[in-house]
Design an enzyme around this catalytic site. Structure first.
Site, PDB file in Angstrom:
ATOM      1  CG  PHE A   9      10.932  -8.075 -26.246  1.00 23.09           C
ATOM      2  CD1 PHE A   9       9.625  -7.672 -26.413  1.00 23.09           C
ATOM      3  CD2 PHE A   9      11.740  -8.195 -27.366  1.00 23.09           C
ATOM      4  CE1 PHE A   9       9.122  -7.377 -27.672  1.00 23.09           C
ATOM      5  CE2 PHE A   9      11.243  -7.909 -28.627  1.00 23.09           C
ATOM      6  CZ  PHE A   9       9.935  -7.498 -28.786  1.00 23.09           C
ATOM      7  CG  ASP A  38      15.133  -3.578 -23.416  1.00 21.21           C
ATOM      8  OD1 ASP A  38      14.529  -2.503 -23.641  1.00 21.21           O
ATOM      9  OD2 ASP A  38      15.246  -4.482 -24.264  1.00 21.21           O
ATOM     10  CE1 TYR A  93       8.914  -0.867 -31.889  1.00 28.96           C
ATOM     11  CE2 TYR A  93      11.075  -0.358 -32.814  1.00 28.96           C
ATOM     12  CZ  TYR A  93      10.208  -1.263 -32.225  1.00 28.96           C
ATOM     13  OH  TYR A  93      10.629  -2.541 -31.982  1.00 28.96           O
ATOM     14  CE  LYS A  94       8.318  -1.829 -28.176  1.00 29.03           C
ATOM     15  NZ  LYS A  94       9.327  -2.718 -27.642  1.00 29.03           N
ATOM     16  NE  ARG A 139       1.610  -5.921 -25.455  1.00 33.50           N
ATOM     17  CZ  ARG A 139       2.779  -5.629 -26.003  1.00 33.50           C
ATOM     18  NH1 ARG A 139       3.886  -5.713 -25.299  1.00 33.50           N
ATOM     19  NH2 ARG A 139       2.868  -5.271 -27.268  1.00 33.50           N
TER      20      ARG A 139
HETATM   21  C1  LIG Z   1      10.129  -3.412 -28.414  1.00 34.32           C
HETATM   22  C2  LIG Z   1      11.254  -4.075 -27.709  1.00 34.32           C
HETATM   23  C3  LIG Z   1      12.433  -4.393 -28.386  1.00 34.32           C
HETATM   24  C4  LIG Z   1      12.531  -4.112 -29.862  1.00 34.32           C
HETATM   25  O1  LIG Z   1      13.753  -4.421 -30.422  1.00 34.32           O
HETATM   26  P1  LIG Z   1      14.054  -3.941 -31.913  1.00 34.32           P
HETATM   27  O2  LIG Z   1      15.371  -4.554 -32.197  1.00 34.32           O
HETATM   28  O3  LIG Z   1      14.117  -2.444 -31.918  1.00 34.32           O
HETATM   29  O4  LIG Z   1      12.980  -4.457 -32.804  1.00 34.32           O
HETATM   30  C5  LIG Z   1      13.462  -4.978 -27.666  1.00 34.32           C
HETATM   31  N1  LIG Z   1      13.336  -5.229 -26.340  1.00 34.32           N
HETATM   32  C6  LIG Z   1      12.204  -4.931 -25.664  1.00 34.32           C
HETATM   33  C7  LIG Z   1      12.110  -5.205 -24.200  1.00 34.32           C
HETATM   34  C8  LIG Z   1      11.134  -4.355 -26.328  1.00 34.32           C
HETATM   35  O5  LIG Z   1      10.010  -4.080 -25.674  1.00 34.32           O
END
Ligand SMILES: *Cc1c(COP(=O)(O)O)cnc(C)c1O
Length: 398
Positions: free
Chosen positions: A121, A188, A213-214, A357
């Site tokens: 990510f 992560d 939030y996921k 996705r």
């Molecule tokens: C959704 C996600 C994030 C989100 O980061 P925010 O700072 O909370 O917006 C970070 N890393 C991964 C792997 C994600 O899937």
């Protein structure tokens, strides 16, 4: 069994009614923004009217707002194989990455390398680059991050489930490899927490972050969490030394002194409304049981893979072996197909350059929904219904 028979046999079927899901929508994006639990509406109304509206600032004590980051962290802990005092809710994933990467570098003096997985990510890489820009580190983005570990590596940063492909890393094996190289690991968990069983403790993991939030259904912009293994906490220093991470915030002392334990990961005042929404989402998922959720998610994804297998031009970009709770498919017209699906009530998302996705959040999806989504996708591709100007126009959020 037919999808309807699978739904009739599904012991999680009752859970769909716990969510506010709009009529006519098949929501395959709970891996990006979880839907609204009904209990959240009631809880937030009460917090707003009674606690904020009625008790005002006294709520920090009276309703233990001040204890909420640690309390909600302790409720997340069993979902990730952590002890209650190893997790705190704070900030965003990105900000927690900064805190934990900087703290990890400080624990490995003489080592400057942050190894990240190429294709992870982007914010994970970006935050590592931000640390490097302060002169604290250099960033190695590697196709095979385990092979890139050496005696210059301070910390390996890796998603347990890749956000695009859903590839699932073997947490115990990778952690052991990093430790053999003398490095720490920062996991992560954004795409695994709440969807798959996670065992940070069993893997001997050092540090972790994850998203609220996921799959935890904490609501848009819900705060994230941070994990520091207990054995590291006493020595762990992070540079965002805000007053809420102080040992005695209300002593208003002259100098910073970190709180004992995980409390030192806090920075500023927590977003109480979002935290309360996250607490409801976490309780809901924990109550359903992550092993049951993971088993259903696997069955949902297998049904979908089978149902779309003959669609021309569509290829699975996710592993057939261990994987997370979403699926990625390549198609040359992925963007327009995604928009055409949304117009038909099937909400998934598009990831550059050619990935469709679909998230299969098991708490509220029915097998019949998954079969219907596959049929709509097949029809859109077969009829060329995606090839309209409005479906090609790029929007700000994909
Ligand atoms: C959704 C996600 C994030 C989100 O980061 P925010 O700072 O909370 O917006 C970070 N890393 C991964 C792997 C994600 O899937």
């Amino acid at each position: 069994m037919t999808p309807e028979q699978l739904d009739a046999a599904d012991e999680l079927a009752f859970a769909r009614d716990l969510f506010a899901l709009p009529e006519g929508v098949i929501y395959l994006d709970g891996n990006s923004l979880g839907p609204l639990p009904h209990a959240t509406t009631a809880r937030l109304s009460a917090v707003i009217a009674e606690e904020w509206g009625g008790d005002l600032i006294t709520s920090w004590n009276r309703h233990d707002w001040i204890g909420a980051p640690a309390r909600v962290g302790a409720k997340i802990a069993p979902l990730i194989g952590a002890a209650a005092d190893e997790v705190i809710v704070a900030d965003s994933v990105s900000v927690n990455l900064f805190k934990l990467l900087a703290g990890a570098l400080a624990m490995r003096p003489g080592r400057r390398r942050i190894v990240v997985a190429a294709g992870d990510f982007p914010t994970d890489l970006y935050m590592a680059q931000g640390i490097a820009s302060l002169g604290l580190a250099e960033v190695i983005a590697a196709d095979d991050p385990v092979a890139a570990l050496d005696d210059r590596t301070a910390v390996l940063l890796l998603s347990q489930v890749n956000y695009k492909t859903a590839a699932l890393a073997d947490m115990a094996t990778v952690t052991a490899a990093a430790h053999r190289a003398g490095a720490l690991v920062l996991w992560d968990l954004s795409h695994s927490v709440g969807a798959l069983p996670v065992d940070l403790g069993g893997a001997g993991a050092d540090l972790a972050v994850g998203c609220g939030y996921k799959y935890l259904n904490g609501g848009p912009g819900a705060p994230a969490f941070a994990f520091v293994a207990r054995r590291h906490q006493a020595d762990f220093r992070q540079p965002l030394s805000g007053w809420m991470g102080h040992a005695a915030p209300f002593a208003f002392a002259g100098d910073y002194e970190p709180a004992p334990g995980i409390g030192r990961l806090a920075c500023g005042t927590p977003p109480i409304l979002s935290l309360m929404a996250l607490e409801v989402g976490v309780e809901l998922i924990a109550g359903l049981g992550v092993d049951r959720l993971a088993a259903k998610s696997r069955a949902l994804t297998e049904l979908f893979i089978t149902a779309v297998a003959d669609i021309p031009g569509l290829t699975l970009a996710s592993p057939m072996g261990p994987r997370g709770s979403h699926l990625a498919f390549r198609h040359p017209n992925a963007y327009a197909i995604c928009q055409a699906l949304i117009a038909r009530g099937v909400i998934g998302d598009f990831r550059d350059p050619d990935i469709l996705r679909f998230g299969f959040a098991p708490a509220y999806l029915r097998f019949a929904d998954v079969a219907a989504a596959a049929a709509i996708l097949a029809e859109i591709v077969a009829t060329g219904a995606w090839d309209r100007p409005e479906f090609h126009a790029r929007q700000a959020v994909t």
